[in-house]
Scaffold this motif. Structure first.
Motif, PDB file in Angstrom:
ATOM      1  N   PHE A 212      37.415  36.903  38.125  1.00  0.00           N
ATOM      2  CA  PHE A 212      37.341  36.639  36.692  1.00  0.00           C
ATOM      3  C   PHE A 212      38.264  35.506  36.263  1.00  0.00           C
ATOM      4  CE2 PHE A 212      36.688  41.367  36.925  1.00  0.00           C
ATOM      5  CZ  PHE A 212      35.330  41.337  36.687  1.00  0.00           C
ATOM      6  N   THR A 213      37.906  34.866  35.162  1.00  0.00           N
ATOM      7  CA  THR A 213      38.847  33.965  34.502  1.00  0.00           C
ATOM      8  C   THR A 213      39.760  34.800  33.604  1.00  0.00           C
ATOM      9  OG1 THR A 213      37.457  33.598  32.554  1.00  0.00           O
ATOM     10  CG2 THR A 213      37.082  32.160  34.464  1.00  0.00           C
ATOM     11  N   ASP A 214      40.883  34.243  33.235  1.00  0.00           N
ATOM     12  CA  ASP A 214      41.782  34.944  32.317  1.00  0.00           C
ATOM     13  C   ASP A 214      41.084  35.220  30.996  1.00  0.00           C
ATOM     14  OD1 ASP A 214      43.791  34.823  34.205  1.00  0.00           O
ATOM     15  OD2 ASP A 214      44.788  33.087  33.311  1.00  0.00           O
ATOM     16  N   GLU A 215      40.279  34.262  30.539  1.00  0.00           N
ATOM     17  CA  GLU A 215      39.581  34.408  29.262  1.00  0.00           C
ATOM     18  C   GLU A 215      38.577  35.554  29.318  1.00  0.00           C
ATOM     19  OE1 GLU A 215      41.499  30.627  29.547  1.00  0.00           O
ATOM     20  OE2 GLU A 215      40.001  31.528  30.884  1.00  0.00           O
ATOM     21  N   GLN A 216      37.887  35.713  30.433  1.00  0.00           N
ATOM     22  CA  GLN A 216      36.932  36.815  30.567  1.00  0.00           C
ATOM     23  C   GLN A 216      37.638  38.170  30.486  1.00  0.00           C
ATOM     24  OE1 GLN A 216      35.160  35.511  34.347  1.00  0.00           O
ATOM     25  NE2 GLN A 216      33.153  35.511  33.333  1.00  0.00           N
ATOM     26  N   ILE A 217      38.768  38.281  31.149  1.00  0.00           N
ATOM     27  CA  ILE A 217      39.515  39.536  31.133  1.00  0.00           C
ATOM     28  C   ILE A 217      40.004  39.853  29.717  1.00  0.00           C
ATOM     29  CG2 ILE A 217      41.626  40.677  31.933  1.00  0.00           C
ATOM     30  CD1 ILE A 217      41.280  39.096  34.571  1.00  0.00           C
ATOM     31  N   GLU A 218      40.567  38.854  29.069  1.00  0.00           N
ATOM     32  CA  GLU A 218      41.101  39.073  27.720  1.00  0.00           C
ATOM     33  C   GLU A 218      39.997  39.466  26.745  1.00  0.00           C
ATOM     34  OE1 GLU A 218      43.058  35.402  26.974  1.00  0.00           O
ATOM     35  OE2 GLU A 218      44.643  35.774  28.459  1.00  0.00           O
ATOM     36  N   HIS A 219      38.830  38.857  26.867  1.00  0.00           N
ATOM     37  CA  HIS A 219      37.741  39.171  25.934  1.00  0.00           C
ATOM     38  C   HIS A 219      37.186  40.570  26.193  1.00  0.00           C
ATOM     39  CE1 HIS A 219      33.792  38.825  23.869  1.00  0.00           C
ATOM     40  NE2 HIS A 219      34.518  38.111  23.024  1.00  0.00           N
TER      41      HIS A 219
ATOM     42  N   ILE B  93      37.993  45.611  35.764  1.00  0.00           N
ATOM     43  CA  ILE B  93      38.356  45.249  34.393  1.00  0.00           C
ATOM     44  C   ILE B  93      37.567  46.095  33.392  1.00  0.00           C
ATOM     45  CG2 ILE B  93      38.549  43.375  32.730  1.00  0.00           C
ATOM     46  CD1 ILE B  93      40.409  43.224  35.192  1.00  0.00           C
TER      47      ILE B  93
ATOM     48  N   GLU C  75      39.766  39.382  41.208  1.00  0.00           N
ATOM     49  CA  GLU C  75      40.166  38.007  41.486  1.00  0.00           C
ATOM     50  C   GLU C  75      39.125  36.984  41.022  1.00  0.00           C
ATOM     51  OE1 GLU C  75      41.861  35.464  45.339  1.00  0.00           O
ATOM     52  OE2 GLU C  75      40.910  37.418  45.623  1.00  0.00           O
TER      53      GLU C  75
END
Length: 285
Positions: free
Chosen positions: A96-103, A148, A94
């Protein structure tokens, strides 16, 4: 033993840097990728044409293909590929940012897939090759605060296992490397933490916050670990998995046994969802 040609992603630090130094010192040739130009200039000055350096980010398929093509052209063949580049992202899901997860997924999982796809045409054409995928104890275990990172490494594990079956007929072998904690620069340059939420203070997920301060015991010697990986490239057949570190062995065996303990009691109940002999399945659903 004849000198070998290696293609390694992420040679500027950590395992990649140590591996490159050991290989060049023993007379092998290395084509390596870096994201920061100049980060291995000292090695270029020392070893000259034995080291080819390409600026390539594993999130960029075109850059990886160009680096692999250049290595194959310059060296004539690629004997061993080490899929090494990656980093660790830690914290509660919960946080993390979406960008952190995607990267994280783009780098660790998709980056590994891109690297393999870039080198496979060369290995397949020459009818041989070894792919060494640097995974982690985190690829076979699961702990709070690393959801993640685990997702990226578990994905790598599934990809590499299936890949090994796909390419075996072309004379290509695959090894998954499962390191435990190693005293490299990982805790500084290759570790990223989510912004903490107070809701997770004192929960199991919060333990990862100590990683930044180096307050977690790390038993692994990166020099010995890298030497073991290099040695494995000469083993025939290739070891499907290479566990490095007593902590990795203990963690993996404990969690695998736990999963078996959960599954074995379900053998009979699992079969109750099959068609019976009296029934005639009409197809796969």
């Amino acid at each position: 033993m004849a000198a070998q040609n290696w293609f390694i992603t992420g040679i500027n630090s950590g395992f990649g840097r140590e591996m490159t130094e050991q290989l060049l010192a023993r007379g092998d040739r290395v084509a390596g990728t870096v994201r920061t130009p100049g980060s291995v200039d000292d090695l270029v000055a020392r070893y000259g044409e034995a080291l080819r350096v390409a600026r390539a980010d594993v999130t960029n398929a075109d850059q990886l293909r160009a680096a692999a093509d250049d290595a194959a052209t310059a060296f004539g063949r690629i004997d061993v590929v080490v899929v090494n580049a990656g980093y660790g992202l830690f914290g509660a899901a919960e946080e993390f940012t979406d960008e952190q997860i995607e990267h994280q997924i783009d780098t660790n999982l998709l980056g590994s897939i891109r690297t393999v796809r870039a080198v496979l045409p060369h290995l397949r054409a020459q009818g041989s090759g070894r792919i060494i995928q640097i995974s982690s104890v985190a690829g076979l275990t699961a702990n709070a605060g690393a959801s993640i990172y685990h997702a990226s490494k578990w994905g790598v594990e599934g990809f590499a296992e299936a890949l090994a079956r796909e390419v075996a007929s072309f004379g290509i072998e695959v090894t998954l490397v499962e390191p435990g904690g190693a005293r490299t620069s990982f805790s500084h340059s290759s570790l990223r933490l989510a912004e903490p939420m107070s809701a997770y203070d004192g929960t199991p997920a919060a333990f990862v916050r100590a990683l930044r301060g180096g307050n977690v015991p790390i038993p692994g010697d990166p020099v010995r670990m890298v030497t073991r990986v290099i040695d494995s490239a000469d083993e025939r057949p290739a070891p499907p998995r290479l566990v490095l570190g007593s902590d990795a062995y203990a963690g993996i065996t404990t969690q695998l046994q736990s999963r078996l303990d959960q599954l074995l009691p379900q053998q009979k109940s699992a079969a109750t969802t099959d068609f019976t002999d009296a029934e005639s399945p009409q197809g796969v659903r």
